[in-house]
Design a protein around this motif. Structure first.
Motif, short mmCIF file in Angstrom:
data_model
loop_
_atom_site.label_atom_id
_atom_site.label_comp_id
_atom_site.label_asym_id
_atom_site.label_seq_id
_atom_site.Cartn_x
_atom_site.Cartn_y
_atom_site.Cartn_z
N GLY A 5 0.82 -1.20 0.00
CA GLY A 5 0.00 0.00 0.00
C GLY A 5 0.85 1.25 0.00
N PRO A 6 0.24 2.40 -0.27
CA PRO A 6 1.02 3.64 -0.33
C PRO A 6 1.45 4.12 1.05
CG PRO A 6 -1.32 4.10 -0.60
CD PRO A 6 -1.19 2.61 -0.56
N GLY A 11 2.04 -6.34 6.13
CA GLY A 11 1.83 -5.04 6.77
C GLY A 11 0.38 -4.62 6.85
N GLY A 12 -0.56 -5.55 6.61
CA GLY A 12 -1.96 -5.18 6.67
C GLY A 12 -2.40 -4.73 8.06
N GLU A 13 -1.90 -5.45 9.09
CA GLU A 13 -2.26 -5.06 10.46
C GLU A 13 -1.63 -3.72 10.81
OE1 GLU A 13 -4.42 -6.61 11.93
OE2 GLU A 13 -4.49 -8.56 10.94
N THR A 28 -6.17 8.37 6.68
CA THR A 28 -6.99 7.18 6.93
C THR A 28 -7.30 6.44 5.63
OG1 THR A 28 -8.00 8.23 8.87
CG2 THR A 28 -9.15 6.36 7.92
N ALA A 29 -7.69 7.18 4.61
CA ALA A 29 -8.00 6.56 3.32
C ALA A 29 -6.77 5.89 2.72
CB ALA A 29 -8.55 7.62 2.37
N SER A 30 -5.60 6.48 2.90
CA SER A 30 -4.37 5.88 2.40
C SER A 30 -4.07 4.57 3.11
CB SER A 30 -3.21 6.86 2.58
OG SER A 30 -1.98 6.28 2.21
N ALA A 31 -4.24 4.55 4.44
CA ALA A 31 -4.00 3.32 5.20
C ALA A 31 -4.99 2.23 4.82
CB ALA A 31 -4.07 3.62 6.69
N ASN A 32 -6.24 2.60 4.53
CA ASN A 32 -7.24 1.61 4.14
C ASN A 32 -6.87 0.91 2.83
OD1 ASN A 32 -8.75 2.15 6.42
ND2 ASN A 32 -10.09 3.60 5.39
N VAL A 33 -6.19 1.63 1.95
CA VAL A 33 -5.73 0.99 0.71
C VAL A 33 -4.73 -0.11 1.05
CG1 VAL A 33 -4.46 1.37 -1.44
CG2 VAL A 33 -6.16 3.03 -0.69
N GLY A 34 -3.83 0.17 2.00
CA GLY A 34 -2.87 -0.86 2.41
C GLY A 34 -3.54 -2.07 3.03
N VAL A 35 -4.58 -1.85 3.82
CA VAL A 35 -5.31 -2.96 4.43
C VAL A 35 -5.99 -3.81 3.35
CG1 VAL A 35 -7.21 -3.58 5.96
CG2 VAL A 35 -5.67 -1.73 6.59
N ASN A 65 -5.10 -7.84 2.18
CA ASN A 65 -6.10 -8.91 2.20
C ASN A 65 -6.05 -9.80 0.95
OD1 ASN A 65 -7.07 -8.07 4.69
ND2 ASN A 65 -8.66 -6.77 3.80
N LEU A 66 -5.36 -9.35 -0.09
CA LEU A 66 -5.23 -10.15 -1.31
C LEU A 66 -4.17 -11.24 -1.19
CD1 LEU A 66 -5.36 -7.26 -3.95
CD2 LEU A 66 -7.21 -8.85 -3.39
N PHE A 67 -3.34 -11.18 -0.15
CA PHE A 67 -2.21 -12.08 -0.02
C PHE A 67 -2.46 -13.10 1.08
CE2 PHE A 67 -0.56 -8.19 -1.89
CZ PHE A 67 0.22 -8.69 -2.93
#
Length: 495
Positions: A37-38, A170-172, A325-332, A336-338
């Motif tokens: 994620g960014p 790094g999703g968590e 917050t929106a940037s972190a949600n992209v990382g989450v 989830n794809l992995f």
């Protein structure tokens, strides 16, 4: 040569699990040094030289009742409302800061966000649980092919389990990053509520003072017109004046009397607003009487640099936190794809009696790892990530719009202060001319060259000019407040 005993197994089980979990934490830290994620980068400040279009704002704005000077090095104090020099305003703001319900709600929302962030940070630690159970069971050997009578027995169990999810992608960490940004949103929302509250209170107090002075001037004007009606009526009855003059004055008197209740109603509404802002019922609120003459015009105004505005206004900082917050949600959503890897360990004892519960014969344990990889979810995970990316774009546009609106607000208030000064100067000259005209007519009346009606007319014009002057004074004070709010409120302290 030593002999291994069951008790050694019991003693070594817990240390082995702890060592394994510590090793997992070390591996996890190494693997999550780079999260998907960014990585959020705060938006840069707009590259503009000044707020207003065309000619820059004057350093000194001169006007009746005091000039205002922009100080490039001046800092606006946190309690900026004290610059108006009114104890009534200070008291009203203090009451609002103590009793306002909206401010209390914002404070509670901040505490909620902080606790949610602390709760979310628990994913970085192993999850440890313990359990104890007791039951009475009946077991039939026929279920396993043994022709034996069933047995009834008691079963007591004591178990412990440890699990840990490796944050491989790094999703968590992005999740906690988003929670931290949500806390910033709540914090800047609280600051925005604080600024809005104090601004509304001071604005309402100035409006209340203006209405009070206008009501007094209007009542004096009504008394003058009522006296004109009496004189005109006497003259009409004596045949020295036309009765149409009486009707004209009565119409003017009725118009003024009709406008007075609306002014009184506006003052009542302002007082009810002040009661609501202070967290009180209108019947319980009692404010000090204040006049515009009791309120000073702040002489020194801060000259903010455009590049600094984005670090001062709470609404801009709140929009930046929402963008984070929106940037972190992209990382989450990306993580989830992995696949995910979970380490787990369990251990415990079981026996038919409490006295024998901790015997080696009833000991059980397990240690293992499981990996889960998303294969097919009907496109849900993929489109969740696309939705997160769209939300990031929307947050970026919302941030830009808030910055544009903030710069426009500052530009409006800077020009408004210049125009207020020019308007107030012109209105002050009109008031002075009306006052001088009234003085001269009174001199002529004493000399017997004019009648008393001329004095009443001149006095009426003077009071009308005074009402317009009071309105301009209040407008200048409120535009000063608007400038303070547009610049983000007080920043004189580090708190």
């Amino acid at each position: 040569m030593s002999t291994f005993r069951p008790s050694d197994r019991r003693q070594r089980f817990v240390p082995c699990v702890i060592v394994a979990m510590v090793a997992a934490l070390a591996v996890d830290c190494a693997l999550t040094s780079c999260a998907v994620g960014p990585d959020f980068v705060a938006p840069t400040a707009p590259n503009v030289a000044q707020f207003v279009h065309g000619k820059p704002t004057q350093d000194l704005i001169g006007a009746e009742r005091g000039s205002q000077r922009f100080d490039a090095g001046g800092a606006l104090p946190t309690d900026w409302w004290t610059l108006f020099g009114s104890r009534a305003i200070d008291t009203a703001v203090s009451e609002a800061l103590v009793g306002n319900a909206t401010l209390e709600e914002a404070q509670a929302s901040l505490r909620q966000s902080e606790d949610a962030m602390r709760a979310g940070a628990g994913v970085f630690f192993p999850q440890i649980d313990a359990g104890f159970g007791g039951s009475r069971e009946k077991y039939s050997p026929l279920r396993v092919g043994q022709d034996l009578p069933p047995t009834i027995f008691n079963l007591f169990t004591l178990t412990a389990s440890v699990s840990y999810v490796l944050d491989l992608w790094g999703g968590e960490r992005r999740l906690v990053e988003g929670l931290r940004a949500e806390t910033d949103v709540a914090r800047y929302s609280l600051l925005a509520t604080y600024l809005t509250l104090t601004t509304n209170v001071v604005n309402a107090m100035i409006a209340r003072a203006a209405y009070t002075d206008e009501i007094a001037a209007m009542r004096e004007t009504i008394d003058l017109v009522r006296e004109q009606v009496r004189i005109a009526t006497t003259q009409a009855e004596a045949g020295t004046a036309a009765y149409s003059a009486v009707l004209t004055l009565e119409s003017e008197l009725a118009t003024m009397e009709a406008s007075l209740p609306s002014l009184v109603q506006k003052r009542v509404q302002t007082e009810d607003l002040l009661a609501t802002l202070a967290g009180q019922y209108p019947a319980d609120w009692h404010g000090d009487t204040v006049s515009l003459s009791d309120i000073a015009v702040p002489e020194d105004l801060p000259r903010a640099v455009p590049s600094e505005l984005v670090r001062r206004r709470p609404d801009i900082l709140r929009a930046e936190a929402a963008l984070h917050t929106a940037s972190a949600n992209v990382g989450v959503a990306t993580a989830n794809l992995f696949p995910s890897l979970t380490l787990s360990a369990t251990g415990g004892y079981g026996n038919s009696s409490m006295a024998a519960l901790l015997r080696a014969g009833g000991q059980t344990w397990s240690f293992g790892a499981s990996i889960t990889a998303p294969i097919f979810h009907g496109g849900s995970l993929w489109y969740q990530r696309k939705a997160a990316l769209a939300a990031l774009d929307a947050s970026r546009s919302a941030y830009r719009q808030i910055v544009l609106a903030a710069f426009a607000q500052v530009a409006d208030t800077l020009r408004a202060l210049e125009h207020d000064a020019a308007t107030l100067d012109a209105q002050a000259r009109a008031l002075a001319s009306a006052r001088e005209a009234l003085r001269l007519i009174r001199v002529n009346y004493e000399a017997g060259t004019v009648d008393y009606v001329q004095i009443l007319l001149a006095d009426q014009q003077y009071h009308q000019a005074k009402i317009a002057y009071l309105q301009d004074v209040a407008q200048r004070l409120q535009d000063t407040i608007a400038l303070y709010a547009a610049l983000g409120g007080g920043w004189g302290t580090a708190d």
